[in-house]
Design an enzyme around this catalytic site. Structure first.
Site, PDB file in Angstrom:
ATOM      1  N   CYS A 104     -23.016  -5.767   9.933  1.00  0.00           N
ATOM      2  CA  CYS A 104     -23.295  -6.908   9.160  1.00  0.00           C
ATOM      3  C   CYS A 104     -24.263  -7.765   9.855  1.00  0.00           C
ATOM      4  O   CYS A 104     -25.585  -7.288   9.767  1.00  0.00           O
ATOM      5  CB  CYS A 104     -21.898  -7.545   8.963  1.00  0.00           C
ATOM      6  SG  CYS A 104     -22.019  -8.596   7.526  1.00  0.00           S
ATOM      7  N   HIS A 105     -23.980  -8.708  10.565  1.00  0.00           N
ATOM      8  CA  HIS A 105     -24.955  -9.773  10.902  1.00  0.00           C
ATOM      9  C   HIS A 105     -25.135  -9.374  12.400  1.00  0.00           C
ATOM     10  O   HIS A 105     -25.955 -10.186  13.194  1.00  0.00           O
ATOM     11  CB  HIS A 105     -24.414 -11.330  10.908  1.00  0.00           C
ATOM     12  CG  HIS A 105     -24.582 -11.863   9.621  1.00  0.00           C
ATOM     13  ND1 HIS A 105     -23.756 -11.500   8.716  1.00  0.00           N
ATOM     14  CD2 HIS A 105     -25.690 -12.619   8.933  1.00  0.00           C
ATOM     15  CE1 HIS A 105     -24.105 -12.150   7.371  1.00  0.00           C
ATOM     16  NE2 HIS A 105     -25.256 -12.872   7.666  1.00  0.00           N
TER      17      HIS A 105
END
Length: 171
Positions: A104-105
């Site tokens: 994800c991030h």
């Protein structure tokens, strides 16, 4: 063979991006160490479902003592990349070809470490342009493996992320 996995984590991580890989890794006998600024502190996921006690302070660990690195997403990686100690810690794994699992991030920490240039990778849609600026070869796929680096886009990709991460640990 059991691996020692460093997990860099602070408040507002994406709950399942920590809890699901943790469960998969521990089921296979791997040991995780949660690292933040303060040992013993409790960090909370952004969904409020996961509360995690920090095992070690970044001051008390050395990357060479670990076999792999897990960087869960959420807002945690963005906060951690403001601290050069975490950037250097992550960069060590990339520079020494140790397995790095970023979902994800999570790749935000690797962007700041300038460790994605020329690497095949993916990440959450809102950081994909940043990844391109960091000269990563971006792929919009559920999981991308590039040598020691395993990346995924979002919580829905966790089964593929766990599968490929465990393959790296089995090497």
């Amino acid at each position: 063979m059991m691996s020692k996995i460093a997990v860099v984590l602070t408040d507002l991580f994406e709950d399942v991006e920590f809890t699901d890989p943790k469960e998969a890794f521990e089921k296979e006998g791997h040991e995780l160490t949660v690292i933040e600024n303060e040992k013993g502190k409790t960090v909370t996921g952004k969904q409020g479902e996961a509360k995690v006690t920090v095992d070690a302070s970044i001051e008390d660990v050395k990357p060479e003592d670990f076999d792999a690195l897990l960087i869960p997403g959420g807002f945690s990686p963005d906060q951690l990349r403001g601290d050069q100690r975490f950037v250097d810690f992550a960069k060590y794994f990339m520079d020494h070809d140790k397995p790095v699992f970023a979902i994800c991030h999570g790749p935000q920490l690797l962007i700041t470490a300038k460790a994605l240039e020329g690497r095949n990778a993916t990440g959450f849609k809102s950081i994909q342009t940043d990844m391109e600026y960091a000269k990563a070869k971006l792929h919009d796929e559920e999981v991308v493996v590039c040598n020691n680096l395993v990346t995924s886009r979002e919580p829905d990709d966790i089964p593929a992320f766990n599968r490929e991460s465990l393959k790296q640990l089995a090497k």
